[in-house]
Design an enzyme around this catalytic site. Structure first.
Site, mmCIF file in Angstrom:
data_model
loop_
_atom_site.group_PDB
_atom_site.id
_atom_site.type_symbol
_atom_site.label_atom_id
_atom_site.label_comp_id
_atom_site.label_asym_id
_atom_site.label_seq_id
_atom_site.Cartn_x
_atom_site.Cartn_y
_atom_site.Cartn_z
ATOM 1 C CG ASP A 61 47.267 45.321 46.814
ATOM 2 O OD1 ASP A 61 48.282 45.800 46.058
ATOM 3 O OD2 ASP A 61 47.347 44.623 47.692
ATOM 4 C CG ASN A 134 41.826 41.301 45.074
ATOM 5 O OD1 ASN A 134 42.589 40.882 44.538
ATOM 6 N ND2 ASN A 134 42.204 42.207 46.265
ATOM 7 C CG ASP A 135 37.464 40.061 47.964
ATOM 8 O OD1 ASP A 135 36.768 41.229 47.496
ATOM 9 O OD2 ASP A 135 38.314 40.329 48.434
ATOM 10 C CB ALA A 176 42.331 40.707 49.713
ATOM 11 C CE1 TYR A 177 36.749 41.508 55.535
ATOM 12 C CE2 TYR A 177 35.441 42.253 53.680
ATOM 13 C CZ TYR A 177 35.643 41.960 55.181
ATOM 14 O OH TYR A 177 34.645 42.637 55.985
ATOM 15 C CG ASN A 178 40.645 34.180 51.801
ATOM 16 O OD1 ASN A 178 39.553 33.270 52.097
ATOM 17 N ND2 ASN A 178 41.797 33.912 51.861
ATOM 18 C CG LEU A 179 45.875 36.884 55.150
ATOM 19 C CD1 LEU A 179 46.037 35.162 55.195
ATOM 20 C CD2 LEU A 179 46.829 37.514 54.559
#
Length: 296
Positions: A61, A134-135, A176-179
């Site tokens: 990713d 993504n973020d 990603a980091y959120n999860l």
């Protein structure tokens, strides 16, 4: 399809074995193509990308995110081949390359337009803008104490969080980091943003899911300390607490190639459920049976 770019993460393929295999496989399917190799995005930019019909990304990713950054204004679609660890954005595993490339040349795929995110920093003198798929992450750093953040949505005060940081992610970035920070998984077809406090002191601090037409502003209450900003996990940018951080939907989109039989839920099963159990050495027989019936 005449012009194909291959961007390889050389740390994942240091001896070019995968690159050579893919080139050979492409020519076995169609000899009438031009192939150009890029190593770690070197020489790959918007102008270069516009000369290509597709960019095949070899890595995980992170390699796709780096490629996306380099071709920001280009509409050339990306096809990801996973030679990394998790590879949630990638469409192809190593053992499916030949079948996938055959589908690629037969145009047996769809192109998804994924929303990108824009983060602007305003220090009063100038505005710097950054873009990601993504973020956006605002983080206190290892040495600083827990910070207080005021979050505004469309210029209306939403809440104050006492936390390590704030994550604002797209639907694509929800896995990603959120999860990892306890945020929800959002189907990539939804036009949504997540605002997730990172490891807050308050038990009531939870993610809010918003329409991605919203403009999110994060203000740091302790303006005397420096914090850190990262877009798509790239290098951490040092920012002062007095800087306003504005996050919104970008005017750019990222085109990703998706094969029809690769559903989002299949990816969740294989990358999140099975991936976690394999990593922990804990796959049950019933899971193996389900996995073995999930053909490409």
């Amino acid at each position: 399809m005449k012009n194909i770019g291959i961007n390889v993460n050389t740390t994942k393929d240091p001896e070019n074995k995968m690159v050579d295999f893919i080139i050979k496989t492409i020519y076995n399917v169609n000899k009438d193509v031009n192939i150009k190799i890029y190593k770690d995005c070197e020489g790959l930019n918007t102008q270069e990308s516009d000369k290509l019909d597709v960019i095949i990304v070899l890595g995980g990713d992170g390699t796709i995110l780096n490629t996306s950054e380099n071709i920001l204004e280009s509409d050339t679609p990306i096809l990801g081949v996973n030679i990394g660890h998790l590879g949630f954005l990638t469409q192809i595993e190593v053992n499916n390359i030949e079948i996938a490339l055959d589908k690629l040349f037969k145009k047996d795929y769809v192109i998804q337009d994924r929303t990108m995110i824009e983060c602007s920093l305003d220090d009063g003198d100038k505005i710097e803008s950054y873009y990601g798929l993504n973020d956006v992450v605002v983080y206190k750093g290892i040495k600083n104490s827990i910070q207080k953040y005021d979050v505004f949505i469309d210029n209306k005060f939403y809440n104050e969080f006492s936390a390590d940081g704030i994550i604002v992610c797209t639907s694509t970035g929800s896995t990603a980091y959120n999860l990892s920070a306890g945020g929800p998984i959002i189907h990539p077809s939804l036009d949504a943003f997540c605002v997730t406090p990172m490891y807050s002191q308050y038990l009531t601090a939870r993610t809010i899911v918003l329409n991605n037409n919203s403009i999110i502003t994060v203000k740091i209450k302790n303006e005397s300390e420096n914090l850190f900003l990262s877009i798509d996990g790239r290098d951490w940018i040092v920012i002062k607490g007095s800087i306003g951080i504005n996050i919104k939907k970008s005017k750019y989109k990222r085109k990703l190639i998706k094969f029809n039989n690769n559903s989002f839920f299949k990816t969740l099963r294989e990358k999140i459920t099975f991936g976690g159990k394999e990593y922990e050495g804990d796959i049950y027989e019933s899971d193996k049976a389900h996995k073995n019936t999930s053909n490409y």
